[in-house]
Design a protein around this motif. Structure first.
Motif, PDB file in Angstrom:
ATOM      1  N   TRP A  27      53.350 -28.176 -20.973  1.00 19.93           N
ATOM      2  CA  TRP A  27      53.220 -27.744 -20.097  1.00 19.93           C
ATOM      3  C   TRP A  27      51.036 -27.486 -20.575  1.00 19.93           C
ATOM      4  CZ3 TRP A  27      50.531 -23.714 -17.989  1.00 19.93           C
ATOM      5  CH2 TRP A  27      49.993 -23.925 -16.969  1.00 19.93           C
ATOM      6  N   LEU A  28      51.276 -26.140 -21.427  1.00 14.05           N
ATOM      7  CA  LEU A  28      50.513 -25.274 -22.332  1.00 14.05           C
ATOM      8  C   LEU A  28      49.008 -26.496 -22.832  1.00 14.05           C
ATOM      9  CD1 LEU A  28      51.799 -22.084 -23.563  1.00 14.05           C
ATOM     10  CD2 LEU A  28      50.086 -22.966 -21.325  1.00 14.05           C
ATOM     11  N   ASP A  29      50.093 -27.437 -23.962  1.00 13.25           N
ATOM     12  CA  ASP A  29      49.265 -27.973 -24.439  1.00 13.25           C
ATOM     13  C   ASP A  29      48.716 -29.443 -23.860  1.00 13.25           C
ATOM     14  OD1 ASP A  29      48.136 -29.405 -26.942  1.00 13.25           O
ATOM     15  OD2 ASP A  29      49.421 -30.915 -26.567  1.00 13.25           O
ATOM     16  N   SER A  30      49.392 -29.684 -22.535  1.00 14.66           N
ATOM     17  CA  SER A  30      48.645 -31.130 -21.633  1.00 14.66           C
ATOM     18  C   SER A  30      47.629 -29.408 -20.846  1.00 14.66           C
ATOM     19  CB  SER A  30      49.528 -31.302 -20.215  1.00 14.66           C
ATOM     20  OG  SER A  30      49.088 -32.224 -19.873  1.00 14.66           O
ATOM     21  N   SER A  31      47.397 -29.003 -20.280  1.00 11.69           N
ATOM     22  CA  SER A  31      46.661 -28.091 -19.806  1.00 11.69           C
ATOM     23  C   SER A  31      45.243 -27.914 -20.060  1.00 11.69           C
ATOM     24  CB  SER A  31      46.851 -26.584 -19.344  1.00 11.69           C
ATOM     25  OG  SER A  31      47.015 -26.206 -20.258  1.00 11.69           O
ATOM     26  N   GLY A  32      45.601 -27.581 -22.003  1.00  9.17           N
ATOM     27  CA  GLY A  32      44.406 -28.126 -22.965  1.00  9.17           C
ATOM     28  C   GLY A  32      43.446 -28.991 -22.803  1.00  9.17           C
ATOM     29  N   THR A  33      43.989 -30.081 -22.927  1.00 13.14           N
ATOM     30  CA  THR A  33      43.003 -31.484 -22.757  1.00 13.14           C
ATOM     31  C   THR A  33      42.720 -31.114 -21.140  1.00 13.14           C
ATOM     32  OG1 THR A  33      44.862 -32.787 -22.874  1.00 13.14           O
ATOM     33  CG2 THR A  33      43.944 -32.479 -24.717  1.00 13.14           C
ATOM     34  N   ASN A  34      42.199 -30.969 -20.449  1.00  9.34           N
ATOM     35  CA  ASN A  34      42.471 -30.778 -19.173  1.00  9.34           C
ATOM     36  C   ASN A  34      41.013 -31.525 -19.161  1.00  9.34           C
ATOM     37  OD1 ASN A  34      44.705 -29.992 -17.209  1.00  9.34           O
ATOM     38  ND2 ASN A  34      44.213 -27.860 -17.000  1.00  9.34           N
ATOM     39  N   TYR A  35      40.098 -30.958 -20.106  1.00 11.62           N
ATOM     40  CA  TYR A  35      38.710 -31.409 -20.186  1.00 11.62           C
ATOM     41  C   TYR A  35      38.302 -32.856 -20.067  1.00 11.62           C
ATOM     42  CZ  TYR A  35      39.694 -31.661 -24.914  1.00 11.62           C
ATOM     43  OH  TYR A  35      39.917 -32.696 -26.806  1.00 11.62           O
ATOM     44  N   LEU A  36      39.077 -33.586 -20.467  1.00 10.02           N
ATOM     45  CA  LEU A  36      39.087 -34.888 -20.746  1.00 10.02           C
ATOM     46  C   LEU A  36      39.448 -35.888 -19.085  1.00 10.02           C
ATOM     47  CD1 LEU A  36      41.149 -35.624 -23.499  1.00 10.02           C
ATOM     48  CD2 LEU A  36      38.545 -35.916 -22.845  1.00 10.02           C
ATOM     49  N   LYS A  37      39.717 -34.704 -18.064  1.00 12.62           N
ATOM     50  CA  LYS A  37      40.585 -35.324 -16.906  1.00 12.62           C
ATOM     51  C   LYS A  37      39.058 -35.517 -15.831  1.00 12.62           C
ATOM     52  CE  LYS A  37      44.889 -32.844 -15.782  1.00 12.62           C
ATOM     53  NZ  LYS A  37      45.740 -31.872 -14.637  1.00 12.62           N
ATOM     54  N   LEU A 137      52.509 -44.677 -23.948  1.00 16.75           N
ATOM     55  CA  LEU A 137      52.912 -45.133 -23.354  1.00 16.75           C
ATOM     56  C   LEU A 137      52.128 -44.315 -21.767  1.00 16.75           C
ATOM     57  CD1 LEU A 137      56.150 -46.460 -23.413  1.00 16.75           C
ATOM     58  CD2 LEU A 137      54.059 -48.241 -23.513  1.00 16.75           C
ATOM     59  N   ARG A 138      52.497 -42.751 -22.128  1.00 15.65           N
ATOM     60  CA  ARG A 138      51.796 -41.873 -21.236  1.00 15.65           C
ATOM     61  C   ARG A 138      50.591 -41.927 -20.944  1.00 15.65           C
ATOM     62  NH1 ARG A 138      57.188 -39.068 -22.304  1.00 15.65           N
ATOM     63  NH2 ARG A 138      55.682 -37.927 -23.815  1.00 15.65           N
ATOM     64  N   ILE A 139      49.796 -42.479 -22.543  1.00 14.18           N
ATOM     65  CA  ILE A 139      48.154 -42.250 -22.204  1.00 14.18           C
ATOM     66  C   ILE A 139      48.121 -43.192 -21.733  1.00 14.18           C
ATOM     67  CG2 ILE A 139      46.200 -42.638 -24.121  1.00 14.18           C
ATOM     68  CD1 ILE A 139      48.210 -40.162 -26.367  1.00 14.18           C
ATOM     69  N   LYS A 140      48.434 -44.667 -21.912  1.00 10.08           N
ATOM     70  CA  LYS A 140      48.020 -45.660 -22.207  1.00 10.08           C
ATOM     71  C   LYS A 140      48.112 -45.815 -19.674  1.00 10.08           C
ATOM     72  CE  LYS A 140      49.742 -50.542 -21.399  1.00 10.08           C
ATOM     73  NZ  LYS A 140      50.913 -51.313 -21.774  1.00 10.08           N
ATOM     74  N   GLU A 141      48.915 -45.392 -19.470  1.00 11.94           N
ATOM     75  CA  GLU A 141      49.406 -45.217 -18.105  1.00 11.94           C
ATOM     76  C   GLU A 141      48.241 -44.621 -17.574  1.00 11.94           C
ATOM     77  OE1 GLU A 141      51.934 -43.603 -14.176  1.00 11.94           O
ATOM     78  OE2 GLU A 141      52.798 -43.877 -16.769  1.00 11.94           O
ATOM     79  N   ASP A 142      47.622 -42.971 -18.437  1.00 14.98           N
ATOM     80  CA  ASP A 142      46.985 -42.037 -17.514  1.00 14.98           C
ATOM     81  C   ASP A 142      45.073 -43.181 -17.545  1.00 14.98           C
ATOM     82  OD1 ASP A 142      47.937 -40.302 -16.141  1.00 14.98           O
ATOM     83  OD2 ASP A 142      48.278 -39.334 -17.556  1.00 14.98           O
ATOM     84  N   ALA A 143      45.232 -43.728 -19.236  1.00 17.22           N
ATOM     85  CA  ALA A 143      43.796 -44.358 -19.232  1.00 17.22           C
ATOM     86  C   ALA A 143      43.660 -44.885 -18.276  1.00 17.22           C
ATOM     87  CB  ALA A 143      43.716 -44.867 -20.742  1.00 17.22           C
ATOM     88  N   MET A 144      44.627 -45.920 -18.270  1.00 26.12           N
ATOM     89  CA  MET A 144      44.447 -47.407 -16.966  1.00 26.12           C
ATOM     90  C   MET A 144      43.936 -46.950 -15.771  1.00 26.12           C
ATOM     91  SD  MET A 144      46.825 -49.669 -18.686  1.00 26.12           S
ATOM     92  CE  MET A 144      46.530 -51.259 -17.412  1.00 26.12           C
ATOM     93  N   ALA A 145      45.033 -45.657 -15.605  1.00 27.70           N
ATOM     94  CA  ALA A 145      44.351 -45.508 -13.537  1.00 27.70           C
ATOM     95  C   ALA A 145      43.765 -45.082 -13.847  1.00 27.70           C
ATOM     96  CB  ALA A 145      46.138 -44.420 -13.273  1.00 27.70           C
ATOM     97  N   ASN A 147      42.608 -41.997 -14.770  1.00 32.46           N
ATOM     98  CA  ASN A 147      42.969 -40.905 -14.382  1.00 32.46           C
ATOM     99  C   ASN A 147      41.886 -39.956 -16.042  1.00 32.46           C
ATOM    100  OD1 ASN A 147      44.172 -40.723 -12.315  1.00 32.46           O
ATOM    101  ND2 ASN A 147      46.491 -41.123 -13.731  1.00 32.46           N
ATOM    102  N   ILE A 148      41.617 -40.104 -17.085  1.00 34.63           N
ATOM    103  CA  ILE A 148      41.033 -39.153 -18.239  1.00 34.63           C
ATOM    104  C   ILE A 148      40.901 -40.250 -18.448  1.00 34.63           C
ATOM    105  CG2 ILE A 148      43.470 -38.175 -18.445  1.00 34.63           C
ATOM    106  CD1 ILE A 148      44.103 -39.848 -20.383  1.00 34.63           C
ATOM    107  N   PHE A 149      39.512 -38.945 -19.279  1.00 36.18           N
ATOM    108  CA  PHE A 149      38.552 -40.127 -20.377  1.00 36.18           C
ATOM    109  C   PHE A 149      39.081 -40.830 -21.677  1.00 36.18           C
ATOM    110  CE2 PHE A 149      35.728 -37.709 -17.772  1.00 36.18           C
ATOM    111  CZ  PHE A 149      34.509 -38.257 -17.186  1.00 36.18           C
ATOM    112  N   SER A 150      39.051 -41.683 -21.795  1.00 40.77           N
ATOM    113  CA  SER A 150      40.117 -42.773 -23.096  1.00 40.77           C
ATOM    114  C   SER A 150      39.262 -43.464 -23.437  1.00 40.77           C
ATOM    115  CB  SER A 150      41.400 -42.574 -22.459  1.00 40.77           C
ATOM    116  OG  SER A 150      42.102 -43.214 -23.838  1.00 40.77           O
ATOM    117  N   PRO A 151      39.300 -44.425 -23.898  1.00 40.67           N
ATOM    118  CA  PRO A 151      39.408 -45.394 -24.882  1.00 40.67           C
ATOM    119  C   PRO A 151      40.095 -46.191 -24.072  1.00 40.67           C
ATOM    120  CG  PRO A 151      39.516 -43.695 -26.724  1.00 40.67           C
ATOM    121  CD  PRO A 151      39.829 -42.355 -25.840  1.00 40.67           C
TER     122      PRO A 151
END
Length: 477
Positions: A27-37, A137-145, A147-151
């Motif tokens: 959870w802490l690691d996930s919150s560390g990349t909140n800047y990509l949301k 697969l989780r990254i792909k899902e968030d990128a397609m939706a 939810n995050i700035f991602s390639p």
């Protein structure tokens, strides 16, 4: 009996504590990349607007479209013209800069979400991850939706190998039935492609290809030494990886241009085959041997700490010891790297479609930054700037049907774009520092992109990365 119950309670409590610790760590690691949301309510991150006063490098032809307007609607390029009138929409002034397609790295290994920002900061707006795990697969899902700035994120499943090629990162196949089952499973889980690797004999490889065709899923091949190199020219295999595999397999390390030519000719005769040469990752072996302090360099602070601690150190130690045992190792590696440049030159001259891949994320090959080194090697091989740009744009996007909306600046394409200071057809290095990156139309300025670099630098997520890798070992295959 009471003692047994007490021990069980203690064991259960310890397991619970470990699980809780793991959940908190992740959870802490996930919150560390909140800047990509993505905050879709903030107007500056909107994906509908006009760009004016911009010169376009369309990449579907070798030209510059001078002083154009581009209408982006909901992340799609709707219109390109000299003049466009749309009421009530934000206008960005391109200030006579150059608009290009975002770059595509076709061979990466992603270890955490911090790396997504590193790719974007370097103008990479799509990646093909070739070491699939549940986290991808989780990254792909968030990128397609959105939810995050991602390639744009595409991934293979786990690497398919023969039974004797043991490694905790491989799936060792022992028979054709198992091979077919895994192809079906990985397609069902949501992986985009199948990756074949070392040790696959013809019987098992045939089964993978047969099922991949039935399941309508493309194969990406790291060549197997158990079949002839020409076997990898099967139409179901959309790209072959690594120039070094030509040296190691059909040439058996004989750096002979005359012996190379028939291999190049056979690849060129297979009109569907694309080659991802990954010159950078092999050259980095040479860099490690030339710089004994490379692991302490500031640039490696951008590597995932688990990879830095395990893979980077192991690779460095391997090659450090090799040069200590044999002083000719350094020159041998340099000669092979130079021969890889010759391979690129010969592939290009023969009309083979080259796609840009770096193998970023392993050893000392940096996510994002390495693509510019790879493109520079293509320049050394004699490609023009336009031909170089094609490897990381239109050539890449045409490799798989699911990537067809990327790779060019055309009406109807996804607005994954770069705004750069100079014309990259003249000055290739301008791509290293884009003024803005557009991801599905959302604009990221240089200040934001630089912050992505700073957030990823020297990150402290060793434990979280380890837990995600353990997850893969437990349930990923």
């Amino acid at each position: 009996m009471k003692i047994v119950k007490r021990i069980l309670k203690i064991v259960i409590a310890l397991i619970g504590l470990l699980l809780l610790t793991g959940i908190i760590t992740l959870w802490l690691d996930s919150s560390g990349t909140n800047y990509l949301k993505i905050n879709k309510n903030e107007s500056q991150f909107g994906n509908s607007y006009l760009i004016k006063n911009v010169n376009i490098i369309p990449m579907n032809q070798d030209t510059v479209l001078v002083d154009k307007m581009v209408y982006i609607k909901e992340g799609i390029i709707k219109k390109i013209a000299d003049t466009i009138e749309v009421n009530g929409i934000q206008i960005f002034n391109g200030e006579d800069k150059y608009l290009t397609p975002g770059l595509i790295d076709m061979h990466v290994h992603v270890w955490d979400r911090y790396e997504l920002g590193l790719y974007l900061s370097n103008g990479v707006t799509a990646v093909r991850n070739l070491w699939g795990m549940p986290m991808h697969l989780r990254i792909k899902e968030d990128a397609m939706a959105d939810n995050i700035f991602s390639p744009a994120f595409f991934t293979t499943g786990p690497k398919l190998t023969g039974s004797e090629f043991v490694g905790d990162d491989n799936l060792n196949l022992s028979n054709p039935s198992e091979a077919k089952e895994k192809v079906i499973l990985y397609k069902d889980r949501g992986y985009d492609f199948i990756k074949t690797y070392y040790g696959l004999d013809k019987e098992i490889f045939d089964a993978v290809i047969e099922q991949a065709k039935i399941s309508e899923i493309d194969i990406v091949a790291h060549p197997s030494q158990k079949v002839a190199f020409s076997y990898h020219l099967n139409p179901q295999i959309k790209s072959i990886e690594h120039a070094e595999e030509i040296v190691q397999q059909p040439l058996q390390f004989d750096l002979d241009v005359i012996k190379l030519q028939p291999i190049i000719d056979s690849i060129s005769q297979s009109k569907h085959t694309r080659y991802s040469t990954t010159i950078t990752v092999f050259n980095n072996i040479y860099q490690m041997m030339m710089d004994d302090s490379i692991l302490d360099s500031e640039s490696l602070e951008f590597m995932n700490p688990l990879i830095l601690k395990v893979d980077s150190e192991n690779q460095f130690n391997r090659w450090f010891n090799a040069k200590q045992e044999d002083s000719t190792t350094v020159s041998r590696i340099k000669k092979q790297h130079d021969f890889h440049i010759t391979i690129v030159k010969k592939l290009h001259e023969a009309g083979v479609t080259i796609v840009c891949g770096t193998d970023a994320g392993i050893g000392v090959t940096l996510p994002g930054f390495s693509i510019h080194k790879e493109l520079a090697f293509y320049k050394e091989a004699g490609l023009s700037n336009y031909e170089i740009l094609k490897t990381a744009t239109i050539n890449a996007s045409q490799t798989h049907s699911m990537m067809s909306q990327l790779g060019t600046v055309e009406e109807g394409k996804i607005a994954n774009l770069l705004l750069v200071d100079e014309n990259p057809l003249v000055t290739l290095s301008t791509l290293k520092n884009p003024i803005c990156v557009f991801v599905k139309g959302r604009k990221l300025n240089r200040e934001t992109l630089d912050s992505f670099n700073e957030k990823a630098k020297n990150r402290k997520n060793l434990m979280a990365s380890t837990l995600r890798y353990l997850e893969n070992l437990a349930i990923g295959k």
